[in-house]
Scaffold this motif. Structure first.
Motif, PDB file in Angstrom:
ATOM      1  N   GLN A  71       0.858  -1.193   0.000  1.00 18.34           N
ATOM      2  CA  GLN A  71       0.000   0.000   0.000  1.00 18.34           C
ATOM      3  C   GLN A  71       0.891   1.239   0.000  1.00 18.34           C
ATOM      4  N   CYS A  72       0.649   2.111  -0.965  1.00 23.60           N
ATOM      5  CA  CYS A  72       1.392   3.369  -1.041  1.00 23.60           C
ATOM      6  C   CYS A  72       0.654   4.400  -0.190  1.00 23.60           C
ATOM      7  N   PHE A  73       1.358   5.151   0.633  1.00 24.87           N
ATOM      8  CA  PHE A  73       0.680   6.233   1.358  1.00 24.87           C
ATOM      9  C   PHE A  73       1.345   7.582   1.104  1.00 24.87           C
ATOM     10  N   LEU A  74       1.872   7.733  -0.104  1.00 29.64           N
ATOM     11  CA  LEU A  74       2.424   9.039  -0.485  1.00 29.64           C
ATOM     12  C   LEU A  74       1.297  10.064  -0.652  1.00 29.64           C
ATOM     13  N   CYS A  75       0.210   9.651  -1.296  1.00 29.29           N
ATOM     14  CA  CYS A  75      -0.904  10.614  -1.423  1.00 29.29           C
ATOM     15  C   CYS A  75      -2.181   9.989  -0.888  1.00 29.29           C
ATOM     16  N   ALA A  76      -3.228  10.824  -0.836  1.00 27.61           N
ATOM     17  CA  ALA A  76      -4.455  10.418  -0.155  1.00 27.61           C
ATOM     18  C   ALA A  76      -5.232   9.322  -0.882  1.00 27.61           C
ATOM     19  N   HIS A  77      -4.838   8.952  -2.078  1.00 25.34           N
ATOM     20  CA  HIS A  77      -5.486   7.801  -2.713  1.00 25.34           C
ATOM     21  C   HIS A  77      -5.136   6.510  -1.979  1.00 25.34           C
ATOM     22  N   SER A  78      -3.957   6.471  -1.342  1.00 28.14           N
ATOM     23  CA  SER A  78      -3.507   5.289  -0.582  1.00 28.14           C
ATOM     24  C   SER A  78      -3.734   3.997  -1.375  1.00 28.14           C
ATOM     25  N   CYS A  79      -3.195   3.955  -2.581  1.00 27.44           N
ATOM     26  CA  CYS A  79      -3.429   2.820  -3.487  1.00 27.44           C
ATOM     27  C   CYS A  79      -2.924   1.507  -2.894  1.00 27.44           C
ATOM     28  N   VAL A  80      -3.748   0.481  -3.036  1.00 20.89           N
ATOM     29  CA  VAL A  80      -3.313  -0.893  -2.744  1.00 20.89           C
ATOM     30  C   VAL A  80      -2.861  -1.476  -4.090  1.00 20.89           C
ATOM     31  N   ARG A  86       0.708  -0.860 -10.998  1.00 17.42           N
ATOM     32  CA  ARG A  86       1.084   0.498 -10.608  1.00 17.42           C
ATOM     33  C   ARG A  86      -0.064   1.168  -9.873  1.00 17.42           C
ATOM     34  N   GLY A  87       0.272   2.242  -9.169  1.00 21.27           N
ATOM     35  CA  GLY A  87      -0.758   3.059  -8.533  1.00 21.27           C
ATOM     36  C   GLY A  87      -1.449   3.937  -9.558  1.00 21.27           C
ATOM     37  N   ARG A  88      -2.430   4.700  -9.081  1.00 26.77           N
ATOM     38  CA  ARG A  88      -3.235   5.518  -9.995  1.00 26.77           C
ATOM     39  C   ARG A  88      -2.422   6.575 -10.725  1.00 26.77           C
ATOM     40  N   CYS A  89      -1.313   7.004 -10.126  1.00 26.92           N
ATOM     41  CA  CYS A  89      -0.479   8.035 -10.767  1.00 26.92           C
ATOM     42  C   CYS A  89       0.404   7.454 -11.864  1.00 26.92           C
ATOM     43  N   THR A  91       3.196   6.071 -11.717  1.00 24.02           N
ATOM     44  CA  THR A  91       4.643   6.268 -11.557  1.00 24.02           C
ATOM     45  C   THR A  91       5.264   5.369 -10.503  1.00 24.02           C
ATOM     46  N   ARG A  92       4.433   4.612  -9.775  1.00 23.97           N
ATOM     47  CA  ARG A  92       4.960   3.770  -8.697  1.00 23.97           C
ATOM     48  C   ARG A  92       4.496   2.347  -8.958  1.00 23.97           C
ATOM     49  N   ILE A  93       5.474   1.436  -8.997  1.00 22.52           N
ATOM     50  CA  ILE A  93       5.185   0.067  -9.415  1.00 22.52           C
ATOM     51  C   ILE A  93       5.622  -0.917  -8.332  1.00 22.52           C
TER      52      ILE A  93
HETATM   53  S1  SF4 Z   1      -1.712   7.675  -6.739  1.00 21.32           S
HETATM   54 FE1  SF4 Z   1       0.493   7.228  -6.789  1.00 21.32          FE
HETATM   55  S2  SF4 Z   1       1.331   8.475  -5.086  1.00 21.32           S
HETATM   56 FE2  SF4 Z   1      -0.879   8.314  -4.759  1.00 21.32          FE
HETATM   57  S3  SF4 Z   1      -1.134   6.560  -3.370  1.00 21.32           S
HETATM   58 FE3  SF4 Z   1      -1.385   5.827  -5.514  1.00 21.32          FE
HETATM   59  S4  SF4 Z   1       0.659   5.119  -6.091  1.00 21.32           S
HETATM   60 FE4  SF4 Z   1       0.921   6.408  -4.290  1.00 21.32          FE
END
Ligand code: SF4
Length: 390
Positions: A71-80, A86-89, A91-93
Motif C-alpha cells: 500500500q502506497c501512502f504518499l498521497c491520499a489515494h492510498s493505493c493498494v 502500478r498506482g493511480r499516478c 509512476t509507482r510500481i
Molecule cells: S496515486 Fe500514486 S502516489 Fe498516490 S497513493 Fe497511488 S501510487 Fe501512491
C-alpha cells in the motif's frame, strides 16, 4: 503510423464531444487499449524494461503481506498495489513486493521561467526559477493545462537518468537562485525533489513546488522541511467538483493547506475559475471564508483565468469580470493579497499595500515594472508586506 501521442491528442479532443463525462486514461478499459505496442517507437518496450529494472525503492509505503501486495501512502489515494501493477499516478510500481519509483531521476521537462509564472507573487519577485517536471499525477483534471505530462506514463518520454547532484550543478551553472518542481504533480517524484532540495540548500539555492496538495501528512512534513515555498491549487470549494472534475477529493487538500500554513514554508494559493463549474458566488464565498478563517488574511490568493484545454474544450475562457468579482469578494472577505491571474496587464496583477493602498509591486505579465517593498516593508507607509523578499 499513428503514434501514442497523436492518439492521446485525438482522445482529449473527442472527450467533450462524447458526452462531457470525460475519458480517464487510467480507466482499465483505456489502459488495455493504450498498450505499449501503439507507442510508435520500436525500442519503447526496452526503455520501459530499463526503467523498471533501475527504478529505486520508493519511500512512503508498506507491505500488506499477502500476495506481495503493498500500500502506497504518499498521497491520499492510498493505493493498494498488487505485484507488477502500478498506482493511480502510473509512476509507482510493485516489483516483487517492493514499491519502486519510475520517475526518480527522470525529469522530462526543464525550463527557466520567471517565478511569477508559477505564480509566486510574494516569494523573491523577479527571480528566475529553474523549473522541472516529470510524468504522472494522482489527479485527472479534465481542464489540465499540462495533460501531455500529467496524464502520460513514465515510459512515454525517454530520458537518461539525472542524479540530484547534476540538477543542482546545472542550476548553479545558470546562476538561477530558485528551483521549482512543477508541470506535472511533483508529489509523484517526492523522493527525487527532496533529495534535490536538500542538496540545493547546501549551495544557497531555494526550492519550491507547485502542487495539487493531495499528499499525505508525513511526506508533506518532509517537503515543508526541505522546501522554501509551496503553491497549492485549491480547485474549488466542493467535494463534488473535486470528484467529478479531478477524480479526487477536497478534504485532503484542505488538510495539506492548513499543515503548510502552520509550517515556516511560504504558501500561496491559486483558484482556477472555470465558467459554470466553480464560479458561483456561493462557492467563491465558501472558499474565501475558509481561507481567511483558517489561514488568516496574509496568504496570497490568485483567481486565475481558465482557457479551454484537454477535455474541456467546450467551455469558454473565464470572463475577466468573474475574476474581478472573485478578487473583490476576497478583499471584502478580509484577504489582504488577492490577484487576478492569467490576464496580463490587469490592475489585479499588482500588489497593493493593505495599509496605505499604494502599489508596492507593479507587474506587466510575468515581469516586474516597479518594486516598492524594501526590507519586507511598504516603502510608503512602512507596513510589513507578507512574503519572502530577499
Ligand atoms: S496515486 Fe500514486 S502516489 Fe498516490 S497513493 Fe497511488 S501510487 Fe501512491
Amino acid at each position: 503510423m499513428i503514434t501514442r501521442r497523436d492518439f492521446l491528442t485525438v482522445l482529449a479532443r473527442l472527450a467533450p464531444i462524447v458526452g462531457g463525462s470525460g475519458i480517464f486514461l487510467s480507466d482499465p478499459f483505456w489502459q488495455r487499449f493504450l498498450s505499449r505496442d501503439d507507442y510508435g517507437l520500436a525500442h519503447a518496450g526496452n526503455y520501459a524494461d530499463e526503467l523498471i529494472r533501475t527504478a529505486p525503492r520508493a519511500r512512503y509505503w508498506r507491505s500488506l503481506h499477502k500476495d506481495s501486495t503493498v500500500q502506497c501512502f504518499l498521497c491520499a489515494h492510498s493505493c493498494v498495489i498488487k505485484g507488477n501493477e502500478r498506482g493511480r499516478c502510473r509512476t509507482r510500481i510493485n516489483v516483487n513486493g517492493e514499491l519502486r519509483s519510475l520517475v526518480y531521476g527522470r525529469p522530462v521537462s526543464i525550463h527557466v521561467d520567471p517565478i511569477e509564472k508559477k505564480p509566486f507573487y510574494h516569494f523573491l519577485p523577479g527571480a528566475e526559477a529553474y523549473s522541472l517536471g516529470s510524468s504522472g499525477c494522482p489527479f485527472q483534471c479534465k481542464f489540465c493545462q499540462n495533460w501531455e505530462l500529467s496524464q502520460s506514463w513514465p515510459e512515454d518520454y525517454q530520458v537518461s537518468y539525472t542524479p540530484p547532484a547534476n540538477i543542482v550543478r546545472s542550476v548553479l551553472s545558470k546562476k538561477v537562485p530558485v528551483i521549482s518542481f512543477t508541470y506535472n504533480e511533483p508529489t509523484v517524484f517526492t523522493e527525487y525533489l527532496i533529495d534535490i532540495a536538500r542538496d540545493a540548500k547546501k549551495h544557497g539555492l531555494r526550492s519550491t513546488i507547485i502542487s495539487c496538495g493531495f499528499m499525505n501528512e508525513a511526506p508533506l512534513a518532509e517537503m515543508c522541511k526541505a522546501l522554501d515555498a509551496i503553491k497549492i491549487d485549491l480547485k474549488g470549494y466542493s467535494e463534488r467538483f473535486y470528484r467529478t472534475v479531478s477524480n479526487a477529493e477536497l478534504r485532503p487538500v484542505l488538510r495539506s493547506i492548513k499543515q503548510i500554513s502552520r509550517s515556516r514554508t511560504h504558501l500561496e494559493i491559486v483558484n482556477l475559475i472555470v465558467p459554470t463549474l466553480n464560479d458561483s458566488d456561493r462557492m467563491l464565498k465558501e472558499l474565501i471564508n475558509w481561507i481567511s478563517g483558517e489561514l488568516g488574511p496574509d496568504v496570497p490568493v490568485h483567481f486565475s483565468r481558465f482557457h479551454p484545454s484537454y477535455q474541456m474544450l467546450n467551455l469558454p475562457p473565464t470572463p475577466v469580470s468573474t475574476l474581478e468579482r472573485a478578487r473583490d469578494m476576497a478583499i471584502s472577505g478580509g484577504i489582504n493579497y488577492a490577484y487576478v491571474g492569467n490576464v496580463p496587464s490587469h490592475p489585479g496583477n499588482h500588489t497593493y499595500c493593505p495599509g496605505c493602498k499604494k502599489t508596492v509591486v507593479r507587474r506587466h505579465g510575468y515581469f516586474l515594472q516597479e518594486m516598492n517593498v524594501k526590507g519586507g516593508r511598504c516603502s510608503f507607509c512602512n507596513r510589513k508586506i507578507a512574503g519572502v523578499w530577499a
